[in-house]
Design an enzyme around this catalytic site. Structure first.
Site, PDB file in Angstrom:
ATOM      1  N   LYS A   1       5.159  -4.550  -4.569  1.00 33.90           N
ATOM      2  CA  LYS A   1       6.594  -4.345  -4.509  1.00 33.90           C
ATOM      3  C   LYS A   1       7.137  -4.396  -3.211  1.00 33.90           C
ATOM      4  CE  LYS A   1      10.545  -3.102  -6.332  1.00 33.90           C
ATOM      5  NZ  LYS A   1      11.130  -4.372  -7.326  1.00 33.90           N
TER       6      LYS A   1
ATOM      7  N   LYS B   1      10.565 -15.720 -11.796  1.00 32.98           N
ATOM      8  CA  LYS B   1      10.486 -14.478 -12.678  1.00 32.98           C
ATOM      9  C   LYS B   1       9.202 -15.087 -13.593  1.00 32.98           C
ATOM     10  CE  LYS B   1      12.713 -11.129 -11.766  1.00 32.98           C
ATOM     11  NZ  LYS B   1      12.372 -11.374 -10.486  1.00 32.98           N
TER      12      LYS B   1
ATOM     13  N   ARG C   1       3.390  -0.120  -4.900  1.00 30.13           N
ATOM     14  CA  ARG C   1       3.239  -0.698  -3.778  1.00 30.13           C
ATOM     15  C   ARG C   1       1.885  -1.569  -3.571  1.00 30.13           C
ATOM     16  NH1 ARG C   1       7.079   1.393  -0.293  1.00 30.13           N
ATOM     17  NH2 ARG C   1       5.742   1.005   1.627  1.00 30.13           N
TER      18      ARG C   1
ATOM     19  N   GLU D   1      15.615 -18.307  -9.302  1.00 33.80           N
ATOM     20  CA  GLU D   1      14.971 -16.917  -9.817  1.00 33.80           C
ATOM     21  C   GLU D   1      14.429 -16.908 -11.474  1.00 33.80           C
ATOM     22  OE1 GLU D   1      14.659 -14.370  -8.205  1.00 33.80           O
ATOM     23  OE2 GLU D   1      14.717 -12.759  -9.629  1.00 33.80           O
TER      24      GLU D   1
ATOM     25  N   TRP E   1      -3.022  -2.639  -1.777  1.00 34.16           N
ATOM     26  CA  TRP E   1      -2.947  -4.133  -1.984  1.00 34.16           C
ATOM     27  C   TRP E   1      -3.727  -4.611  -0.835  1.00 34.16           C
ATOM     28  CZ3 TRP E   1      -1.116  -8.446   0.950  1.00 34.16           C
ATOM     29  CH2 TRP E   1      -0.495  -9.403   0.332  1.00 34.16           C
TER      30      TRP E   1
ATOM     31  N   ASN F   1      -1.628   1.869   6.131  1.00 31.84           N
ATOM     32  CA  ASN F   1      -0.804   0.883   5.349  1.00 31.84           C
ATOM     33  C   ASN F   1      -0.310   0.023   6.609  1.00 31.84           C
ATOM     34  OD1 ASN F   1       1.240  -0.523   4.094  1.00 31.84           O
ATOM     35  ND2 ASN F   1       2.645   0.873   4.088  1.00 31.84           N
ATOM     36  N   GLY F   2      -0.578  -1.464   6.298  1.00 28.53           N
ATOM     37  CA  GLY F   2      -0.207  -2.252   7.510  1.00 28.53           C
ATOM     38  C   GLY F   2      -1.287  -3.059   7.828  1.00 28.53           C
TER      39      GLY F   2
ATOM     40  N   HIS G   1      15.195 -37.751  -9.219  1.00 26.05           N
ATOM     41  CA  HIS G   1      14.490 -38.305  -8.038  1.00 26.05           C
ATOM     42  C   HIS G   1      13.238 -37.932  -7.795  1.00 26.05           C
ATOM     43  CE1 HIS G   1      18.531 -39.511  -6.430  1.00 26.05           C
ATOM     44  NE2 HIS G   1      19.081 -38.540  -6.809  1.00 26.05           N
TER      45      HIS G   1
ATOM     46  N   CYS H   1       0.862  -1.019   0.103  1.00 24.98           N
ATOM     47  CA  CYS H   1       0.021   0.064  -0.130  1.00 24.98           C
ATOM     48  C   CYS H   1       0.918   1.367   0.076  1.00 24.98           C
ATOM     49  CB  CYS H   1      -0.901  -0.033   1.291  1.00 24.98           C
ATOM     50  SG  CYS H   1      -1.983  -1.206   1.123  1.00 24.98           S
TER      51      CYS H   1
ATOM     52  N   GLU I   1       5.873 -15.245 -11.669  1.00 23.60           N
ATOM     53  CA  GLU I   1       5.421 -13.962 -11.472  1.00 23.60           C
ATOM     54  C   GLU I   1       4.907 -12.946 -12.443  1.00 23.60           C
ATOM     55  OE1 GLU I   1       7.595 -11.343  -8.785  1.00 23.60           O
ATOM     56  OE2 GLU I   1       9.537 -11.995  -9.871  1.00 23.60           O
TER      57      GLU I   1
HETATM   58  C1  F6R Z   1      10.377 -10.999  -7.118  1.00 25.87           C
HETATM   59  C2  F6R Z   1      10.315  -9.873  -6.045  1.00 25.87           C
HETATM   60  C3  F6R Z   1       9.898 -10.347  -4.817  1.00 25.87           C
HETATM   61  C4  F6R Z   1      10.813  -9.574  -3.782  1.00 25.87           C
HETATM   62  C5  F6R Z   1      10.619  -9.975  -2.446  1.00 25.87           C
HETATM   63  C6  F6R Z   1      11.539  -9.395  -1.507  1.00 25.87           C
HETATM   64  O1  F6R Z   1      10.736 -10.172  -8.379  1.00 25.87           O
HETATM   65  O2  F6R Z   1      10.442  -8.618  -6.527  1.00 25.87           O
HETATM   66  O3  F6R Z   1      10.211 -11.754  -4.754  1.00 25.87           O
HETATM   67  O4  F6R Z   1      12.267  -9.951  -4.183  1.00 25.87           O
HETATM   68  O5  F6R Z   1       9.109  -9.616  -2.194  1.00 25.87           O
HETATM   69  O6  F6R Z   1      11.373  -7.970  -1.425  1.00 25.87           O
HETATM   70  P1  F6R Z   1      12.613  -7.326  -1.013  1.00 25.87           P
HETATM   71  O7  F6R Z   1      13.835  -7.237  -1.427  1.00 25.87           O
HETATM   72  O8  F6R Z   1      12.252  -5.798  -0.851  1.00 25.87           O
HETATM   73  O9  F6R Z   1      12.603  -7.680   0.654  1.00 25.87           O
END
Ligand code: F6R
Length: 612
Positions: A607, A489, A27, A485, A78, A104-105, A508, A2, A492
């Site tokens: 984010k 990607k 956010r 990773e 969010w 927010n929270g 396995h 948020c 998501e």
């Molecule tokens: C994936 C992504 C998320 C963040 C995760 C941690 O592309 O961006 O998986 O990496 O939410 O966020 P931070 O690094 O801000 O703690």
């Protein structure tokens, strides 16, 4: 999670404040709303059309007869409590409609508070936890108390991590803000003052930023001295190094593409800031005494998502270069593992935003067990940077796209520098060797630049897999986290089922899933596991799955096995994760684009994740 903004001052240009809110859309983007006080009226507008909410609000704003106001608060959501409906969109109002709250929270005790407020006759319009704040404030202000005192009294009843900004129709020159763990900055220019969850909101408007301390009500506006709370002048200034241009799309169609392109610079700025021109370590950021670092017998790395994956690469770097045992875990798991820590343990918390609640709380608990802590974060003054004993900043500039790209590379760069420094302190690396390693790491910038330029050639090879629905990513050793990773990607951004396995683990169990419909993306490093990896590729081939191999220039060994080869430049195997992750980031983005998905705002995500 948020985004919150607030602004107060004479003749606020509402469109520019709204633009500030738009910059926080990363956010959360399921719905958005604003409350504006102008000519003594409190006007509220909301939209809940998923990623289009900001556009709807912008149209509403430009259609209004007024263009300026005295106070504006805004929120981009969010959802935690209640679906993304109009009713659940912030700002929330009290029963009188005079108090507007953005939050927010999570308020953990909101059920009890709500029940008590209902029994006292309050009418709720939403299912959110946030709305209780407006009704509690209504009661606290009823007896004529000062606004800051009233918000302070309400805040002390709320359990949980959160930040709140409040506008009051009866006090049109004031804006109130308060926070616990969740982020909130204050900012100002000559005529106006602001609150924001994150600096990019007001980079182009404010000339000074300030830390909002925890648990105290900060009051912005004219003549606030008599209103209780803490005034802007008493806050600690924050050095924000980003400029407003850093957060502007520079001819790219999405932040994802722009930020991927910025990776070499993000990496260079991070790594070069940690060494002298002569490749000696610069450790003034590292406030932990070298004597204590020499004593370290175990390193623990924690993080979430992409940051966790950088941490997994970091494990190989620290174990190889410093010969210290390393544990890596996702922060949300580590905290509840009852971990064994002591003063000889070094805990490294990695978080791009510096706000991920799980990483912050896990780090705090490690500190309570006596461990020393280092934060690796991209945001100066973020919560994680303040909690840890020391900070290594990644200098990637603002990352707006929800899916991380450039900060991941910067995190690996910072971990590489930490590993070399620990190796030097431990006597595993001779001074000349550590200088050579630093030089080598910095030189990866040029290879990264070359690799980023190869996007078109990768795309040409991938065209025939665009409509496949099952992807497996495999790698060995420090290319296994890269596979993880790549799968993250893919999930998501393209919403395609993608799984990652250590290549040796395929037989396995997961190999049972392979058939002509599956695509296996294999990371083939030119390292001591090269031959073993080739055997794994043969196993895949024999099951009829499509095989895409990421291989270094000049390695002809996969030519007869692979359906497609994505090439990256040759490098020392230790730093190869930096290069090998790039084609996977491009591939996931491209799949999403072809399917018509929003690259910067994937569904259901935000984010920064400030809830557990
Ligand atoms: C994936 C992504 C998320 C963040 C995760 C941690 O592309 O961006 O998986 O990496 O939410 O966020 P931070 O690094 O801000 O703690």
């Amino acid at each position: 999670m948020c985004g919150i903004v607030g602004a107060v001052g004479a003749e606020l240009d509402l469109v520019s404040i709204f633009e500030g809110l738009r910059r926080l859309e990363y956010r959360g983007y399921d719905s958005a709303g604003v409350a504006i006080i102008h000519h003594g009226e409190l006007e509220v507008a909301k939209a809940s059309v998923a990623r289009e909410s900001m556009g709807v609000l912008a149209d509403w704003l430009t259609a209004q007869p007024f263009t300026t106001g005295q106070v504006m608060v805004g929120h981009t959501r969010w959802p935690t409590h209640g679906a993304p409906t109009l009713a659940n969109t912030h700002p929330h109002l009290d029963c009188t409609g005079d108090i507007a709250v953005v939050h927010n929270g999570i308020i953990e005790n909101f059920r009890e508070l709500r029940q008590a407020l209902l029994e006292r006759g309050h009418v709720f319009r939403s299912e959110t936890d946030s709305e209780v704040i407006a009704h509690l404030l209504e009661e606290a202000l009823r007896d004529g108390g000062r606004p800051a005192d009233a918000l302070g009294a309400v805040f002390s009843q709320l359990i949980g991590h959160m930040s709140i900004v409040v506008a009051l129709r009866s006090y049109p020159g004031l804006l109130l803000g308060v926070r616990r763990t969740s982020p909130l900055l204050a900012a100002s220019n000559a005529q106006q003052s602001f609150f924001a969850s994150d600096a990019p909101a007001f980079l182009s408007l404010a000339d000074q930023f300030y830390e909002v301390p925890e648990e105290v009500v900060v009051v912005l506006g004219e003549g606030v001295e008599g209103d209780g709370g803490v005034a802007l002048a008493t806050l600690e200034p924050l050095a924000i190094e980003w400029s407003s241009q850093d957060a502007v799309l520079d001819g790219f169609a999405s932040y994802y593409e722009m930020e991927l392109h910025q990776s070499p610079e993000a990496f260079y700025d991070t790594v070069s800031a940690l060494m002298t021109l002569d490749h000696e370590a610069v450790v003034d950021q590292l406030l932990i005494d070298s004597y204590e670092l020499r004593r370290v017998r175990k390193v623990v790395i924690i993080g979430c998502g992409t940051s966790y994956h950088a941490g997994l690469v970091g494990r190989y770097l620290v174990e190889h270069l410093a010969r210290i045992p390393v544990e890596v875990d996702v922060a949300s798991e580590y905290r509840y593992r009852d971990p064994i820590l002591d003063a000889d343990t070094l805990v490294v918390g990695i978080s791009q935003s510096g706000e991920s609640l799980e990483t912050i709380t896990a780090l705090r608990e490690c500190m309570a067990s006596g461990a020393r802590t280092i934060a690796i974060t991209n945001v100066i003054g973020s919560q994680l940077s303040r909690v840890a004993d020391a900070v290594l900043y990644t200098r990637a500039g603002p990352e707006i796209s929800v899916a991380s790209t450039k900060t991941h590379l910067a995190q690996i760069g910072a971990l590489g520098m930490l590993a070399i420094y620990l190796g030097e302190l431990k006597g595993v690396l001779y001074p000349e060797e550590s200088k050579r390693r630093r030089q080598e790491l910095l030189a990866m910038t040029e290879l990264l630049r070359m690799t980023v330029q190869r996007q078109e050639s990768w795309r040409a090879g991938m065209a025939e897999y665009l409509h496949r629905e099952r992807f497996f990513f495999i790698g060995r050793n420090l290319l296994y986290p890269v596979a993880m990773e790549g799968a993250l990607k893919m999930k998501e951004l393209s919403y395609i089922a993608a799984e990652a396995y250590p290549a040796g683990e395929l037989k396995h169990g997961p190999i049972a899933m392979l058939d002509e419909q599956a695509v296996v993306v294999a990371l083939l490093g030119k390292d001591r596991l090269h031959e073993k990896m080739l055997s794994n590729l043969e196993e895949v081939r024999a099951r009829g799955a499509k095989l895409v191999v990421v291989a270094v220039d000049g390695d002809t060994s996969p030519t007869d096995l692979a359906d497609t080869i994505l090439r990256v430049p040759q490098s020392d195997a230790l730093w190869s994760p930096l290069l090998m992750v790039l084609p996977l980031q491009v591939l996931a983005g491209w799949m999403a684009q072809i399917r018509g998905y929003d690259l910067d705002k994937p569904r259901n995500l935000a984010k920064t994740v400030t809830v557990e």
